[in-house]
Design an enzyme around this catalytic site. Structure first.
Site, short mmCIF file in Angstrom:
data_model
loop_
_atom_site.label_atom_id
_atom_site.label_comp_id
_atom_site.label_asym_id
_atom_site.label_seq_id
_atom_site.Cartn_x
_atom_site.Cartn_y
_atom_site.Cartn_z
CD GLU A 1 -2.32 2.48 -3.52
OE1 GLU A 1 -3.44 2.96 -3.77
OE2 GLU A 1 -1.90 2.32 -2.35
CG ASP B 1 -1.89 1.09 1.29
OD1 ASP B 1 -2.76 1.15 0.42
OD2 ASP B 1 -1.80 1.93 2.23
#
Length: 550
Positions: free
Chosen positions: A282, A214
């Site tokens: 990401e 993330d």
């Protein structure tokens, strides 16, 4: 089902070192996938129950969004214990059952690691905020106020307002790039990096095959805490934050994307290589996403894959847009490896975002499986689920609540999966779901589509099977990228196999010149056009052409 009853973890897996290259990954948002205990919330046992369905799609791996212990202020992206399962999702034994069952079905397992920040209820933060001289005092990003009492700089939170929150115990501000309940960890502290590597090791030892990382470019901040400069209005876009958020008004030079991040990624990659594991990062950046993707995936010493937000944006990707992104990626990231996605848990589902017809959805699905890179599908994408329409009272996402009604948040793409048309709540749960099951989704349920030979579900299976049956599509190079009107074409090549791929992304017929060679049509089950006897390719509206060179 007990763990002892599961298949052996490695049974059925293809454990080649670069298994990730060209892989198709299926994202599971666990709160909304399958509820096994009737509390209205999806759980790990529900995932185990539905793994045979995922295997039937032909995907290579699953990515499970966070299931760690959490106060759920941001639905698991605020972690209070990195090495345990939140009771609402089950237990570590349930996770072990996922590993064993998935591996027995030949599916690899990636889990979502949120390393840039923790929950403010994590014991690390509790200790860090207790004083300025405790052993973890420097584990988070703390700073004194300016002389006038205001925050140390102008950095903004993606969720709105200042990225700094005041703590009365330390009489200092702490950094939070997201919610104030999500304080940022200090990657300039060596002990923090080491502890997070041990977290990754914990899950690798448990059998995971890798991670989705993330906000990978948010790990390291500028240690001098310099102000971000303003971004000219003509350069602003809403790829990362909605247009109503002033986050878009800054050029984020100092709050993320720092060069020191690369050294941590090298340490992380060394750990991954020990286990034959992989990671997809990401990249959250509206201006330099592809450049960062290239930087983070180059050289075989950082992460294997990254995804940026080019095809998660609101702008429908025309043939020209696809070509521009792919050419720019080739220029800034010649050694990089992208992981493409059209939908995920953070953006409006692409069927609604791009206002797509059934034919358009199919050709875009085929196109994704022909792009160079890996591919990521979001649960329900294979059913053609549109964005769910919710009223304000149904919202759970703090982002949507903050900016309603100009921005409705992420709940519309997070509503429960629909499994059975005639069953309560679409077969998701026997209790009231945490988010309502969208009425418009019920008729698109898995069981309804299984019975319909022409359903989108079967199209996705065929497109994935085509990708796996041709190494040129899954692993090959791309060349001769060309745009003619609304038609995109290119060549894919690998190990002596050559394929010509063309896609008419419009409502009008199109004609293309066919490259020289002896070609045979593949993908007829995907409505592929063949080569014309006149040396041309004639494409109907929203039709692909997939040819294999003899």
């Amino acid at each position: 089902m007990t763990v002892s009853a599961m298949l052996q973890p490695e049974q059925g897996l293809e454990l080649t070192p670069d298994w990730w290259r060209g892989a198709v990954i299926y994202q599971i948002y666990p709160r909304s996938f399958q509820d096994s205990n009737g509390d209205g919330i999806g759980d790990l046992c529900g995932i185990v129950q539905r793994l045979p369905y995922i295997a039937s799609l032909g995907v290579d791996a699953i990515w499970i969004s966070p299931f760690f212990t959490s106060p759920m202020k941001d639905f698991g992206y605020d972690v209070s214990d990195y090495c345990d399962v939140d009771p609402m999702f089950g237990t570590l034994a349930d996770f072990d059952a996922i590993i064993a069952t998935a591996h027995g079905l030949g599916i690899k397992v990636l889990i979502d690691l949120v390393l840039s920040h923790s929950s403010d209820q994590h014991p690390w933060f509790t200790e860090s905020r207790s004083s300025r001289d405790n052993p973890r005092a420097n584990w988070y990003v703390w700073s004194d106020p300016k002389p006038d009492g205001t925050p140390p700089n102008n950095w903004l939170s993606i969720f709105g307002g200042s990225a700094w929150a005041w703590d009365a115990t330390r009489c200092q501000y702490y950094l939070h790039n997201f919610l104030s309940s999500q304080p940022d960890l200090n990657f300039h502290e060596p002990a923090v990096q080491q502890e997070l590597l041990e977290v990754a090791r914990f899950w690798l030892e448990r059998g995971v095959n890798g991670f989705r990382l993330d906000t990978i470019n948010f790990y390291v901040h500028d240690w001098q805490l310099r102000d971000n400069p303003p971004l000219p209005p003509e350069q602003r876009n809403a790829n990362i934050a909605p247009a109503v958020n002033p986050y878009n008004h800054q050029e984020h030079l100092y709050d993320k994307n720092q060069p020191e991040n690369l050294e941590f990624l090298r340490r992380f990659r060394a750990l991954l290589d020990t286990y034959g594991a992989a990671a997809v990062g990401e990249v959250g950046d509206a201006q330099k996403g592809l450049e960062i993707l290239g930087e983070y995936t180059s050289g075989n010493d950082k992460v294997q894959m990254c995804y940026a937000f080019e095809f998660l944006a609101a702008e429908p990707p025309s043939a020209a847009r696809f070509a521009a992104v792919l050419r720019h990626l080739d220029y800034v990231a010649p050694e990089g490896w992208a992981c493409w996605a059209f939908s995920n848990h953070d953006v409006m589902r692409h069927l609604s975002r791009w206002d797509m017809s059934s034919a358009a959805v199919r050709v875009y699905a085929t196109l994704m499986m022909c792009l160079r890179g890996s591919a990521c599908m979001y649960q329900g994408e294979e059913l053609g689920l549109p964005e769910a329409e919710l009223v304000f009272e149904d919202l759970r996402d703090p982002y949507g609540i903050q900016f309603w009604p100009e921005y409705k948040g992420r709940d519309g793409c997070r509503t429960p999966m629909v499994w059975e048309k005639a069953t309560l709540n679409g077969g998701f749960s026997t209790d009231v779901p945490w988010l309502p099951v969208a009425r418009e989704h019920i008729g698109l349920s898995v069981d309804a589509q299984e019975r319909a030979p022409d359903a989108l579900l079967h199209h996705y299976r065929r497109a994935i099977a085509l990708r796996h049956s041709h190494r040129a599509l899954s692993r090959g190079e791309m060349r001769d990228l060309h745009v003619s009107g609304d038609t995109l074409s290119f060549i894919r090549e690998e190990a002596g196999e050559t394929m010509f791929c063309a896609f008419n992304l419009s409502h009008e017929p199109a004609t293309l010149y066919l490259p020289q060679g002896n070609w045979i049509t593949v993908g007829q089950e995907l409505n592929s056009s063949g080569a014309g006897e006149d040396g041309l390719v004639h494409l109907g509206p929203w039709q692909p052409c997939l040819l294999l060179k003899r």
